[in-house]
Write a protein that holds these residues in place. Structure first.
Motif: not given
Length: 664
Positions: A231, A235, A269, A428
């Motif tokens: 990951l 984010h 993600m 992403l």
């Protein structure tokens, strides 16, 4: 009429009767050699205990029919052959140790050898290197409930028979190719629709006495994810302003393990966002982002599937154990092996599940467009919940993607479906901005396509909410009562998910090898005390192995039907012992589900008419020995007491189970 016992061994390319094979030699050699011991009838507990004490057998590698793979010296072979319970004793031919799916040409061969539990790893490593093996990685998975393994590369195919001839080796197979299977969808798995009343989901079940029921969002739950890469913690769905790295204090990501593949990946993600993604505000509370995950208050621990490959060559059970150590009880896998055989990943999944009864593994079916012949591990493991993809609402009862079953030994996979299309999740940002970003949307690859990769985290989020329902004490009264909280078994969570399913009207036949048992809709099973009252109720029984059924024992339960207009659905799930590799039949313990209504009409588990999707009256159909998921489904059930009987019809040791009944 009683069927004659089938004594053929279901191992290798063709079944064979061991009585027709030359008997194992009886010399004086002290070496303990791979030996198949077949018995004349199923063993009960006292029989098994006596045999273990008398001959030192393990009885842990079952081969249908009525046989076990052991390591025995010549003297023991001579003694056990004379035992009155024994039908035949033969040596395991080295050719039966080689997987039928080994590639016919090409080198190098990246291989996995499963070893006997008492094998000396140092000795095996030396023997392999003497045969020219390189990059040898030795793994002891026994403390994790799995096997001992040797992973290695072989440049000379001619020495394969010599590798198989090593006494400590049980089976040799190729390292599998593993491929990823590229908040409206969350509302669908809760209530079967989107955009409906605000108080009509598991997140917000409704009002009781004018007070909003708090609902389930994943609070206090941890989900394990095994996927491609890692990951990006910048984010907004995963970031924590107080913690720049994954650790036990991070608000969302408790750990990220990735040695072979250390780059952030869009697949990971998107999957993580569907399951648990959640943007927090300045006050630390959820902003209820429109694309948040189905269990948005849950936390995650992440493993990269890249670690399964050389040169790291971690075993699948090791990745599961990492999640377990972080207190994850649900393990989501949006990928599938490119081989349809019951391989090392499948054995690891079943072994881990059997030893760790509170855990559930969820995995993707292969996509319809994948260039493989069928579904692979870990989805095809007996105890794994295998997920195919449905289209987005309002077409959610229409097929989206997934390879048809059954498995090579006839088991029903996929198990069920979840929405895998029209989903917007975490994306992403390829420019890797220095600060927090919040890109969300449809997947960049195949944005209009359904994918089992996206359906699987939806099912995992649903499983997370089911677990929360039990740990917070919502059962049996439909309200949060902490003193009633229990830790459910993986079998119980799986049984609730399967019991909640609805028939996919866009797919012919129910159940089927396309949809399994249908689309998850949790409000078909989970009960909440609310106004107006739910027309459905449910009953469960969660029995661990230590209190489970044994051969020819039974357990009886009663359920009172008070409302004929509600369908009665009875679901039995048990977590079975892992099968021996190269067995062409993987079942081991079998429980028979018998149901009798208030008028004496009988029903049998999985004796269902696919044309109308309900159980046949009479209960005279053949017993399903293959599947460790059994159902009885009755429309317009007669009111009154129903009797449910579970029988240990073929059980080699204590077998736990979960029973879920829902209806009016």
């Amino acid at each position: 009429m009683t069927q004659p016992q089938d004594f053929r061994l279901m191992i290798g390319d063709e079944p064979f009767d061991p009585i027709q094979v030359p008997a194992a030699a009886e010399g004086l050699a002290p070496a303990r050699k791979p030996t198949i011991v077949q018995f004349s009838a199923p063993l009960n507990g006292p029989d098994a205990d006596r045999l273990k004490a008398a001959y030192g057998v393990k009885l842990d590698r079952f081969i249908p029919n009525l046989a076990f793979l052991e390591r025995l010296d010549d003297a023991t072979v001579a003694r056990i052959r004379a035992d009155f319970l024994v039908r035949s004793v033969i040596a395991l031919a080295p050719a039966l140790k080689l997987a039928s799916w080994l590639p016919a040409t090409g080198t190098p061969l990246n291989l996995i050898a499963t070893l006997f539990a008492d094998a000396d790893l140092t000795t095996v490593g030396a023997a392999l290197r003497a045969l020219g093996a390189r990059d040898v990685v030795l793994t002891d998975g026994r403390p994790l409930g799995s096997e001992q393994y040797a992973s290695f590369a072989l440049d000379d195919r001619a020495v394969l028979p010599q590798v198989a001839a090593i006494d400590e080796v049980v089976f040799v197979e190729p390292e599998p190719e593993r491929e990823v299977t590229d908040v409206p969808s969350a509302e669908v798995f809760q209530s079967g629709r989107t955009g409906g009343p605000a108080d009509d989901t598991i997140w917000r079940p409704g009002l009781h006495g004018g007070v909003q029921i708090p609902g389930l969002h994943g609070e206090g739950q941890i989900l394990g994810l095994i996927d491609k890469g890692r990951l990006d913690l910048n984010h907004c769905f995963f970031n924590d302003p107080e913690e720049s790295k994954a650790n036990e204090d991070h608000r969302k990501v408790l750990g990220m393990f990735d040695q072979n593949d250390i780059e952030a990946h869009d697949h990971f993600m998107f999957v993580a966002g569907i399951a648990v993604g959640d943007k927090r505000g300045a006050d630390g509370k959820s902003t209820l982002h429109a694309n948040r995950g189905g269990a948005y208050e849950a936390k995650i621990v992440c493993n990269s599937m890249g670690d399964l490959f050389p040169p790291i060559s971690r075993k699948y059970v090791e990745l599961l154990d990492r999640g377990k150590k972080a207190e994850a009880f649900i393990h989501s896998n949006s990928w599938s092996a490119a081989v349809t055989a019951y391989n090392a990943d499948a054995v690891d999944a079943d072994s881990f599940s059997f030893k760790n009864e509170e855990h559930l593994i969820i995995a993707a079916a292969a996509n319809t467009t994948d260039g493989v012949s069928g579904n692979g591990a870990p989805g095809i493991a007996k105890n794994t919940l295998c997920v195919a993809a449905a289209q987005a609402f309002p077409n959610h009862l229409t097929f989206g993607s997934g390879k048809n079953g059954p498995t090579t030994d006839g088991r029903r996979k996929p198990d069920l479906m979840a929405v895998g299309a029209g989903i917007q999740s975490a994306l992403l940002n390829p420019t890797t901005p220095p600060g927090v970003y919040c890109d969300t949307g449809l997947p960049k690859k195949g944005p209009t396509l359904a994918a089992t990769s996206w359906a699987t985290p939806n099912a995992a989020a649903a499983a997370t909410l089911v677990r929360q329902y039990f740990t917070e004490g919502w059962y049996p009264n439909g309200k949060k009562e902490p003193h009633r909280g229990v830790k459910p078994s993986g079998a119980l969570i799986k049984a609730v998910l399967l019991n909640s399913t609805v028939n996919m009207t866009g797919i012919a036949g129910y159940p089927s090898n396309t949809e399994g048992w249908g689309l998850i809709q949790l409000d078909r099973t989970l009960f909440f005390e609310k106004d107006p009252p739910s027309p459905r109720r449910f009953f469960m029984k969660d029995v661990r192995h230590v209190s489970g059924l044994t051969l020819m024992t039974s357990a009886t339960y009663r359920y009172f039907v008070s409302n004929r207009t509600e369908q009665l659905k009875i679901t039995l799930v048990w977590t079975d012992i892992a099968a021996t590799k190269n067995s062409t039949q993987t079942w081991r313990n079998v429980i028979r589900l018998e149901v009798e209504d208030a008028l004496g009409v009988k029903y049998l588990g999985n004796d269902i008419d696919p044309a109308n999707g309900v159980s046949n009256e009479g209960g005279r159909g053949p017993q399903d020995f293959v599947n460790n998921v059994q159902m009885v489904i009755v429309d317009n059930p007669f009111t009154g007491p129903w009797k449910i009987t579970l029988r240990g019809s073929l059980v080699f040791e204590k077998q736990g189970y979960a029973l879920v009944v829902s209806g009016g």
